[in-house]
Design a protein around this motif. Structure first.
Motif, PDB file in Angstrom:
ATOM      1  N   UNK A 191       0.809  -1.205   0.000  1.00 40.26           N
ATOM      2  CA  UNK A 191       0.000   0.000   0.000  1.00 40.26           C
ATOM      3  C   UNK A 191       0.854   1.272   0.000  1.00 40.26           C
ATOM      4  N   UNK A 192       2.109   1.167   0.473  1.00 38.34           N
ATOM      5  CA  UNK A 192       3.021   2.313   0.514  1.00 38.34           C
ATOM      6  C   UNK A 192       4.199   2.019  -0.417  1.00 38.34           C
ATOM      7  N   UNK A 193       4.121   2.420  -1.683  1.00 38.94           N
ATOM      8  CA  UNK A 193       5.176   2.099  -2.651  1.00 38.94           C
ATOM      9  C   UNK A 193       6.567   2.520  -2.158  1.00 38.94           C
ATOM     10  N   UNK A 194       7.484   1.583  -2.211  1.00 40.29           N
ATOM     11  CA  UNK A 194       8.834   1.858  -1.759  1.00 40.29           C
ATOM     12  C   UNK A 194       9.037   1.610  -0.275  1.00 40.29           C
ATOM     13  N   UNK A 195       7.940   1.475   0.476  1.00 44.10           N
ATOM     14  CA  UNK A 195       8.026   1.264   1.926  1.00 44.10           C
ATOM     15  C   UNK A 195       7.385  -0.044   2.363  1.00 44.10           C
ATOM     16  N   UNK A 196       6.570  -0.635   1.496  1.00 44.47           N
ATOM     17  CA  UNK A 196       5.890  -1.872   1.868  1.00 44.47           C
ATOM     18  C   UNK A 196       4.476  -1.615   2.354  1.00 44.47           C
TER      19      UNK A 196
END
Length: 263
Positions: free
Chosen positions: A236-241
């Motif tokens: 759900x948080x691109x680049x963060x997981x």
């Protein structure tokens, strides 16, 4: 890296104003985050998000997550814990109805996960109900510890902290992150002493302990991701997981703050 930065800026542009706003808007955001966190657990367990066990997981998360003021519909004499136990019984019955395709181990994992996620995010709302400064006290401990551990670990890290769980973490980074949090959050507490119950020396001790607890929370999430053979809890948080990737530490810190009498 560019994607991580963009995601962080957008997320903080939404999250930080709602932290200051508080009230129903902030609570709705946290409830949604908690339910998304439960979805991530279900996906790691490879369970359908519309299955009976998924619905029970959402309901059990909600029982522990929702503010007490939202549970006034419960009949007199029925508590949050009573409702939770009833849902746990339904989890166990699901093993019978599915002829053990949904197992006791599945039930245990989802019950434990729902309690962990629901309670963790519940205490985030409780911290904000205390004051926005108490909420930022918790967030700063986690953010500074994480950033400090990353920077010190990159420069000085040699001795692995938990090589079989999180191979990139080092003792040097862990200690550096905790020292950075104790110093910088200590300065924060000094300037906002009126919002804290305890003396500055005791608050510094609590910061140190909570910083360590936050790192343990991060390791716990690393352990179950490794168990489920996934890199991130969600996307759900691109680049963060996923939500659990970003809030694993805070879900350890906030309950301990409650036990310490801060919230």
């Amino acid at each position: 890296m560019k994607q991580r930065v963009i995601t962080a800026v957008v997320a903080l542009a939404i999250f930080i104003p709602l932290c200051f706003l508080g009230g129903i808007s902030f609570n709705i955001l946290i409830v949604l985050m908690g339910l998304v966190g439960t979805s991530e657990l279900l996906m790691m367990k490879k369970k359908l998000l519309v299955s009976a066990e998924a619905i029970l997981s959402y309901l059990l998360t909600a029982v522990f997550l929702l503010p007490s003021a939202w549970l006034t519909f419960l009949p007199r004499g029925i508590s949050r814990n009573d409702l939770a136990y009833f849902l746990i019984l339904l989890f166990l019955l699901e093993t019978v109805f599915t002829k053990n395709r949904f197992t006791f181990d599945d039930a245990g994992a989802l019950v434990l996960g729902s309690i962990f996620v629901g309670s963790g995010f519940h205490y985030m709302m409780a911290a904000r109900a205390n004051s926005v400064w108490m909420l930022f006290f918790a967030l700063l401990i986690v953010w500074i510890t994480d950033s400090g551990a990353y920077m010190v670990g990159r420069k000085l890290g040699k001795n692995k902290l938990a090589v079989h769980i999180s191979p990139n973490k080092t003792w040097e980074g862990s200690i550096g992150g905790t020292l950075a949090a104790t110093l910088l959050v200590g300065i924060y507490v000094f300037f906002f002493q009126a919002h804290f119950t305890y003396s500055l020396p005791l608050m510094l001790l609590l910061v140190l302990l909570l910083s360590v607890a936050g790192q343990l929370g991060d390791l716990v999430e690393s352990a179950y991701k490794r168990y489920f053979s996934v890199k991130d809890s969600g996307k759900i948080l691109p680049g963060h997981g996923g939500i659990l990737d970003r809030f694993d530490s805070i879900m350890f810190v906030l309950p301990l703050m409650h036990f310490a009498g801060l919230i």
